[in-house]
Design an enzyme around this catalytic site. Structure first.
Site, mmCIF file in Angstrom:
data_model
loop_
_atom_site.group_PDB
_atom_site.id
_atom_site.type_symbol
_atom_site.label_atom_id
_atom_site.label_comp_id
_atom_site.label_asym_id
_atom_site.label_seq_id
_atom_site.Cartn_x
_atom_site.Cartn_y
_atom_site.Cartn_z
ATOM 1 N N GLU A 4 15.241 -24.168 -17.430
ATOM 2 C CA GLU A 4 14.286 -24.518 -16.377
ATOM 3 C C GLU A 4 12.976 -23.769 -16.636
ATOM 4 O OE1 GLU A 4 14.998 -22.805 -12.446
ATOM 5 O OE2 GLU A 4 14.641 -24.778 -11.584
ATOM 6 N N LYS A 41 14.323 -13.275 5.009
ATOM 7 C CA LYS A 41 13.431 -12.612 4.060
ATOM 8 C C LYS A 41 12.611 -13.663 3.326
ATOM 9 C CE LYS A 41 13.732 -11.062 -0.171
ATOM 10 N NZ LYS A 41 12.342 -11.464 -0.491
ATOM 11 N N GLY A 50 16.924 -19.772 -4.688
ATOM 12 C CA GLY A 50 16.162 -19.065 -5.713
ATOM 13 C C GLY A 50 16.737 -19.318 -7.089
ATOM 14 N N SER A 51 16.495 -18.380 -7.971
ATOM 15 C CA SER A 51 16.885 -18.551 -9.372
ATOM 16 C C SER A 51 18.378 -18.275 -9.574
ATOM 17 C CB SER A 51 16.072 -17.596 -10.238
ATOM 18 O OG SER A 51 16.369 -16.261 -9.859
ATOM 19 N N LYS A 71 23.582 -12.398 -8.716
ATOM 20 C CA LYS A 71 23.610 -11.059 -8.079
ATOM 21 C C LYS A 71 23.995 -11.182 -6.609
ATOM 22 C CE LYS A 71 19.963 -9.065 -10.924
ATOM 23 N NZ LYS A 71 18.555 -8.752 -10.959
ATOM 24 N N GLU A 90 21.377 -22.295 -3.241
ATOM 25 C CA GLU A 90 20.580 -23.407 -3.780
ATOM 26 C C GLU A 90 19.829 -22.848 -4.974
ATOM 27 O OE1 GLU A 90 20.708 -26.442 -2.857
ATOM 28 O OE2 GLU A 90 21.732 -26.253 -0.937
ATOM 29 N N GLY A 139 20.787 -15.544 -8.016
ATOM 30 C CA GLY A 139 21.944 -16.150 -7.340
ATOM 31 C C GLY A 139 23.251 -15.470 -7.734
ATOM 32 N N CYS A 185 12.541 -27.091 -7.675
ATOM 33 C CA CYS A 185 13.904 -26.978 -8.205
ATOM 34 C C CYS A 185 14.405 -28.320 -8.715
ATOM 35 C CB CYS A 185 14.829 -26.447 -7.123
ATOM 36 S SG CYS A 185 14.703 -27.362 -5.590
HETATM 37 P P1 NAD Z 1 13.972 -15.643 -7.279
HETATM 38 O O1 NAD Z 1 15.418 -15.808 -7.509
HETATM 39 O O2 NAD Z 1 13.211 -14.728 -8.147
HETATM 40 O O3 NAD Z 1 13.715 -15.108 -5.771
HETATM 41 C C1 NAD Z 1 14.212 -15.787 -4.654
HETATM 42 C C2 NAD Z 1 14.316 -14.827 -3.481
HETATM 43 O O4 NAD Z 1 15.326 -13.863 -3.774
HETATM 44 C C3 NAD Z 1 13.042 -14.034 -3.208
HETATM 45 O O5 NAD Z 1 12.867 -13.936 -1.808
HETATM 46 C C4 NAD Z 1 13.346 -12.675 -3.812
HETATM 47 O O6 NAD Z 1 12.627 -11.618 -3.210
HETATM 48 C C5 NAD Z 1 14.834 -12.550 -3.534
HETATM 49 N N1 NAD Z 1 15.568 -11.600 -4.393
HETATM 50 C C6 NAD Z 1 15.219 -11.126 -5.605
HETATM 51 N N2 NAD Z 1 16.180 -10.292 -6.070
HETATM 52 C C7 NAD Z 1 17.163 -10.247 -5.129
HETATM 53 C C8 NAD Z 1 18.421 -9.584 -5.029
HETATM 54 N N3 NAD Z 1 18.886 -8.792 -5.997
HETATM 55 N N4 NAD Z 1 19.179 -9.809 -3.929
HETATM 56 C C9 NAD Z 1 18.758 -10.623 -2.965
HETATM 57 N N5 NAD Z 1 17.559 -11.267 -2.976
HETATM 58 C C10 NAD Z 1 16.761 -11.080 -4.053
HETATM 59 O O7 NAD Z 1 13.376 -17.120 -7.285
HETATM 60 P P2 NAD Z 1 11.861 -17.564 -7.172
HETATM 61 O O8 NAD Z 1 11.172 -17.240 -8.443
HETATM 62 O O9 NAD Z 1 11.283 -17.074 -5.886
HETATM 63 O O10 NAD Z 1 12.037 -19.168 -7.054
HETATM 64 C C11 NAD Z 1 12.233 -19.989 -8.145
HETATM 65 C C12 NAD Z 1 13.694 -20.363 -8.329
HETATM 66 O O11 NAD Z 1 14.201 -20.922 -7.122
HETATM 67 C C13 NAD Z 1 13.870 -21.457 -9.366
HETATM 68 O O12 NAD Z 1 14.959 -21.146 -10.227
HETATM 69 C C14 NAD Z 1 14.187 -22.698 -8.545
HETATM 70 O O13 NAD Z 1 14.919 -23.680 -9.222
HETATM 71 C C15 NAD Z 1 14.918 -22.118 -7.400
HETATM 72 N N6 NAD Z 1 14.846 -23.022 -6.232
HETATM 73 C C16 NAD Z 1 15.929 -23.787 -5.905
HETATM 74 C C17 NAD Z 1 15.874 -24.685 -4.838
HETATM 75 C C18 NAD Z 1 17.060 -25.580 -4.468
HETATM 76 O O14 NAD Z 1 17.038 -26.198 -3.398
HETATM 77 N N7 NAD Z 1 18.088 -25.681 -5.287
HETATM 78 C C19 NAD Z 1 14.699 -24.784 -4.092
HETATM 79 C C20 NAD Z 1 13.613 -24.002 -4.438
HETATM 80 C C21 NAD Z 1 13.704 -23.104 -5.517
#
Ligand code: NAD
Length: 420
Positions: free
Chosen positions: A328, A123, A175-176, A182, A197, A180, A231
């Site tokens: 962050e 996704k 992601g966030s 959830k 991550e 994470g 990140c």
């Molecule tokens: P986000 O958590 O909003 O979304 C990430 C992904 O999760 C998207 O594809 C989104 O559609 C999906 N998502 C949303 N709700 C969900 C759910 N309930 N269940 C499953 N999937 C769901 O993050 P973002 O705004 O896209 O990205 C920014 C965040 O990502 C920042 O906190 C950043 O630090 C983190 N990040 C971490 C790394 C790493 O390697 N540690 C790398 C890149 C980004």
């Protein structure tokens, strides 16, 4: 359905497909770069690095899986038996990626998953869909067997369906932290394997022996690349008090003169934020800084021009209780403090719920041992090699991507004991 065949496909065939993806990406390099700039807003030179990194990742895992021993003998003192070890794919994987490094984060998951013999449902972020849709075209063009990679566009509800689906064996999420948590809860219900991550609030430590000009370049690269939407952005600056006045003066000039503009313009050093929502996030933290009476060295507001443009921002003498120190921002906002000695620098650097990365600017390499983070750069910033491991300590995540650990994340070891 595709898993039964793909998981039994010889390693050489899987490696062939990974090289074919890399070849096709090389052929479509300019188009992929253009889509990344268009969809994410990043400067074109950064997009070129991204596509190059993704290609390198597919090749790296093609070679790593080829070199992995299929069976190995495990030494044992037990007479009359032989113990053998092999690796099995973890199963059908849900791969969920964010918008800040389209294609790169995908390659860190997809390449080792395919190498290991897993099939995937991927996704992409709903914010930057175009590059991954083009990856879908590439996968079709190389005749990857149907069903091995399923690209499923959608937002939260699609991710939630994937992470709770009973036929998914593993979830790899970037992601966030909010999402994470959830994902972890959803995946717990059927005891899925999981890699997370998550976020960061990484430190950059500038010791007294640092070259000021070079240190400024590392500070700027570490927090303003990709408009701070990284990140591992080194968004907390710690400067030795002896050099702080000179360094802040130089940093102010260099930051204020950064070229902010259209990612397709080759002179652009920082593009717009990825979305209106992300621009609002930066504004929210600038407003908090005003309410907290932080001292602004430069920036401190979003741009008045049309588009999602933020202004590169630096706050100095920021208290450790400030929301900007603790949280962050995921934008071009740097908070800084001075320190008296190494002990204080290490304490401040480690004083975060996150622990993804850190940078040290110094001729002394020993401090890296005392910084609790998954990746430490010394006199470098934000370079991540495929051979490296990537992932954080504390609340920055669970597991490792890239390197051998990145492959292990998609394999389970399996032992076979034979009577001699
Ligand atoms: P986000 O958590 O909003 O979304 C990430 C992904 O999760 C998207 O594809 C989104 O559609 C999906 N998502 C949303 N709700 C969900 C759910 N309930 N269940 C499953 N999937 C769901 O993050 P973002 O705004 O896209 O990205 C920014 C965040 O990502 C920042 O906190 C950043 O630090 C983190 N990040 C971490 C790394 C790493 O390697 N540690 C790398 C890149 C980004």
């Amino acid at each position: 359905a595709a898993y039964a065949n793909w998981s039994q496909t010889p390693v050489s065939v899987r490696a062939h497909y990974l090289h074919a993806i890399a070849d096709a990406m090389e052929q479509q390099f300019d188009k992929l770069v253009g889509l990344s700039v268009l969809n994410n807003g990043k400067p074109i030179e950064e997009a070129k690095i991204d596509v190059g990194d993704a290609i390198a990742c597919y090749r790296y895992y093609a070679n790593l899986i080829t070199d992995q021993e299929t069976w190995s003998e495990v030494p044992t003192n037990e007479a009359g038996i032989r113990l053998l070890k092999t690796f099995a794919p973890v199963g059908v994987c849900a791969l969920i990626v964010p918008w800040n490094f389209p294609m790169v984060t995908t390659s860190w998951k997809l390449a080792p998953a395919l190498a290991a013999g897993c099939t995937v449902v991927l996704k992409p972020s709903e914010v930057t869909l175009l590059p991954e849709l083009m990856l879908g075209n590439i996968l079709s063009s190389i005749d990857l067997p149907k069903g091995v990679v399923n690209i499923l566009p959608g937002a939260a509800e699609v991710g939630a369906a994937m992470t709770s689906h009973p036929l998914i064996d593993k979830v790899s999420f970037t992601g966030s932290n909010v999402v994470g948590e959830k994902v972890m809860t959803q995946a717990a219900k059927s005891i899925k394997d999981i890699s997370l991550e998550l976020g960061g609030k990484s430190a950059i430590v500038v010791r007294a022996d640092a070259d000021i000009d070079y240190a400024c370049d590392l500070i700027i690269g570490g927090v303003f690349t990709n408009a701070g939407q990284i990140c591992s952005a080194t968004s907390r600056l710690l400067v030795h008090e002896d050099i702080a006045p000179t360094l802040f003066e130089a940093l102010k000039v260099k930051t204020a003169t950064l070229q902010v503009g259209d990612g397709f313009d080759t002179g652009t050093q920082m593009g717009p934020m990825v979305s209106e929502q992300q621009l609002k996030q930066v504004k929210k933290y600038c407003d908090i800084a005003t309410a907290e009476h932080l001292t602004c060295l430069t920036g401190g507001e979003i741009s008045a021009r049309q588009g999602y443009f933020a202004v590169p921002t630096v706050y100095i003498d920021v208290p450790v209780t400030s929301q900007l120190w603790l949280e962050e921002v995921f934008g071009p906002v740097l908070v800084s403090k001075t320190f008296k000695d190494d002990a204080e620098a290490i304490r401040l650097a480690n004083d975060s719920k996150y622990a993804l990365a850190a940078t040290i600017v110094s001729t002394d390499e020993t401090m890296s041992l005392q910084i609790g983070a998954g990746h430490v750069w010394i006199n470098e910033q934000q370079i991540v090699l495929p051979e490296s491991g990537w992932g954080g300590f504390k609340q920055s995540g669970i597991g490792r991507e890239l390197g051998g650990g990145g492959l292990s994340a998609y394999q389970k070891s399996k032992h076979v004991l034979l009577s001699d």
